[in-house]
Scaffold this active site. Structure first.
Site, PDB file in Angstrom:
ATOM      1  N   PRO A 223     -37.941  46.175 -35.312  1.00 20.87           N
ATOM      2  CA  PRO A 223     -37.751  46.883 -34.252  1.00 20.87           C
ATOM      3  C   PRO A 223     -37.119  46.364 -32.890  1.00 20.87           C
ATOM      4  O   PRO A 223     -37.762  45.779 -32.137  1.00 20.87           O
ATOM      5  CB  PRO A 223     -39.346  47.349 -34.059  1.00 20.87           C
ATOM      6  CG  PRO A 223     -40.133  46.320 -34.204  1.00 20.87           C
ATOM      7  CD  PRO A 223     -39.093  45.356 -35.030  1.00 20.87           C
ATOM      8  N   GLU A 224     -35.956  46.765 -32.622  1.00 18.97           N
ATOM      9  CA  GLU A 224     -35.174  46.476 -31.372  1.00 18.97           C
ATOM     10  C   GLU A 224     -34.855  47.968 -31.311  1.00 18.97           C
ATOM     11  O   GLU A 224     -34.891  49.031 -31.737  1.00 18.97           O
ATOM     12  CB  GLU A 224     -34.016  45.773 -31.479  1.00 18.97           C
ATOM     13  CG  GLU A 224     -34.617  44.124 -31.580  1.00 18.97           C
ATOM     14  CD  GLU A 224     -33.618  43.208 -31.600  1.00 18.97           C
ATOM     15  OE1 GLU A 224     -32.990  43.238 -30.623  1.00 18.97           O
ATOM     16  OE2 GLU A 224     -33.584  42.317 -32.437  1.00 18.97           O
TER      17      GLU A 224
ATOM     18  N   LYS B 278     -38.248  50.009 -26.664  1.00 20.10           N
ATOM     19  CA  LYS B 278     -38.750  49.693 -28.262  1.00 20.10           C
ATOM     20  C   LYS B 278     -40.000  50.700 -28.531  1.00 20.10           C
ATOM     21  O   LYS B 278     -40.448  50.491 -29.524  1.00 20.10           O
ATOM     22  CB  LYS B 278     -39.027  48.275 -28.468  1.00 20.10           C
ATOM     23  CG  LYS B 278     -37.880  47.497 -28.173  1.00 20.10           C
ATOM     24  CD  LYS B 278     -38.257  46.034 -28.284  1.00 20.10           C
ATOM     25  CE  LYS B 278     -37.305  44.908 -27.700  1.00 20.10           C
ATOM     26  NZ  LYS B 278     -37.810  43.620 -27.536  1.00 20.10           N
TER      27      LYS B 278
ATOM     28  N   ARG C 147     -38.209  30.757 -28.990  1.00 18.01           N
ATOM     29  CA  ARG C 147     -37.297  31.611 -29.685  1.00 18.01           C
ATOM     30  C   ARG C 147     -36.112  30.892 -30.100  1.00 18.01           C
ATOM     31  O   ARG C 147     -35.343  30.332 -29.457  1.00 18.01           O
ATOM     32  CB  ARG C 147     -36.910  32.996 -28.806  1.00 18.01           C
ATOM     33  CG  ARG C 147     -38.278  33.744 -28.159  1.00 18.01           C
ATOM     34  CD  ARG C 147     -39.349  33.926 -29.236  1.00 18.01           C
ATOM     35  NE  ARG C 147     -39.070  34.957 -30.134  1.00 18.01           N
ATOM     36  CZ  ARG C 147     -38.849  36.289 -30.011  1.00 18.01           C
ATOM     37  NH1 ARG C 147     -39.119  36.748 -28.906  1.00 18.01           N
ATOM     38  NH2 ARG C 147     -38.359  36.928 -31.133  1.00 18.01           N
TER      39      ARG C 147
END
Length: 269
Positions: free
Chosen positions: A2-3, A57, A259
């Site tokens: 999900p973006e 989102k 990240r």
DNA sequence: ACCACCTCCTGATCGC
DNA sequence: TGCGATCAGGAGGTGG
């Protein structure tokens, strides 16, 4: 998965299947998906789904007096099936609708969360209150002001939904690549012009992704995946050691704030 | 207030 | 091949 573009795609596909359908039953298999401050999910029984919208989102399922807020986090997915007493591994919440429709919330890592609220309380929801505007509606000057004093990398700032709403790790990498900005640069060192370029790039990239997400949804006769096919458009994400599309230097992979971050050391200054 | 780090989870892949 | 370590599209909480 999900973006912002994937969440919008999920919303539009689910809407086609479920709009104006009444929920007949709810089954909670793994209750931690429901947040602690949620109303009882069983309140949705006999309620009719009126609309599905998104904010960044977040997915919002609208009923007459209630809203179910759903965030897919890393791996949340919705599947539409016909009703069946059995459920598969990783299906945690089941919403049965009239017409034998069963909506299954599936989440391998169980990071996703749902909260049922009264519609009148929507403006009080903390997670939503803090969100910045999406790139489509953000004011560039405001965005610049928010990053302007930050002693944090621009990559990290793009992942902060209170700075800009809707980007995740993939699109943050892609946006900085197209903008030719080094992901390690601090927010306070980004100029207004660069901030403006970031917004323009984000809008272009998200628009294309939304368009592609909409056209590449897998057949959902028995199940609804959220799989878009935007991978083919990615220029840096997961492209370590592949040639930069501008200068042919190898793409580098580093960690920023934990990240994975991909960039071209030559093009991104 | 700000910011780096930890945590929540499972499963695929990496490296020795 | 085996097996522990690391990694994966997120964000809330903690503590310096």
């Amino acid at each position: 998965m999900p973006e912002l573009p994937e969440v919008r795609t999920v919303a539009s596909v689910l809407k086609k299947e479920l709009i104006n359908k009444k929920i007949t039953d709810v089954k909670i298999i793994y209750s931690k998906i429901i947040s602690k401050d949620s109303l009882d999910i069983n309140l949705l029984i006999n309620k009719t789904l009126k609309d599905i919208t998104t904010i960044g989102k977040y997915l919002l399922f609208h009923f007459d007096k209630y809203i179910l807020i759903s965030h897919l986090r890393m791996e949340g997915k919705y599947f539409i099936k016909t009703q069946d007493d059995s459920f598969e591994k990783h299906e945690h919440i089941i919403f049965n609708f009239e017409d034998n429709i069963s909506l299954r919330y599936h989440d391998t890592r169980r990071f996703g969360r749902m909260t049922l609220i009264k519609k009148v309380d929507l403006h009080k929801v903390n997670s939503l209150k803090k969100l910045a505007p999406e790139p489509f509606t953000i004011n560039k000057e405001d965005f610049y002001q928010r990053i302007n004093k930050k002693d944090v990398s621009i990559k990290t700032l793009l992942l902060d939904q209170t700075i800009i709403n809707g980007l995740g790790n993939i699109y943050a990498n892609e946006v900085l690549y197209v903008s030719k900005i080094n992901p390690s640069r601090k927010g306070k060192d980004i100029t207004l012009k660069e901030a403006s370029t970031i917004i323009d790039s984000a809008i272009d990239i998200l628009n294309l992704a939304i368009k592609e997400g909409g056209t590449t949804i897998k057949s959902y006769t028995s199940s609804l995946g959220v799989i878009g096919n935007y991978q083919q458009y990615l220029k840096v994400h997961k492209k370590e050691n592949e040639p930069c599309t501008f200068c042919h230097m190898p793409i580098k992979k580093i960690k920023i704030n934990g990240r994975s971050t991909y960039y071209c050391p030559k093009c991104q200054k």
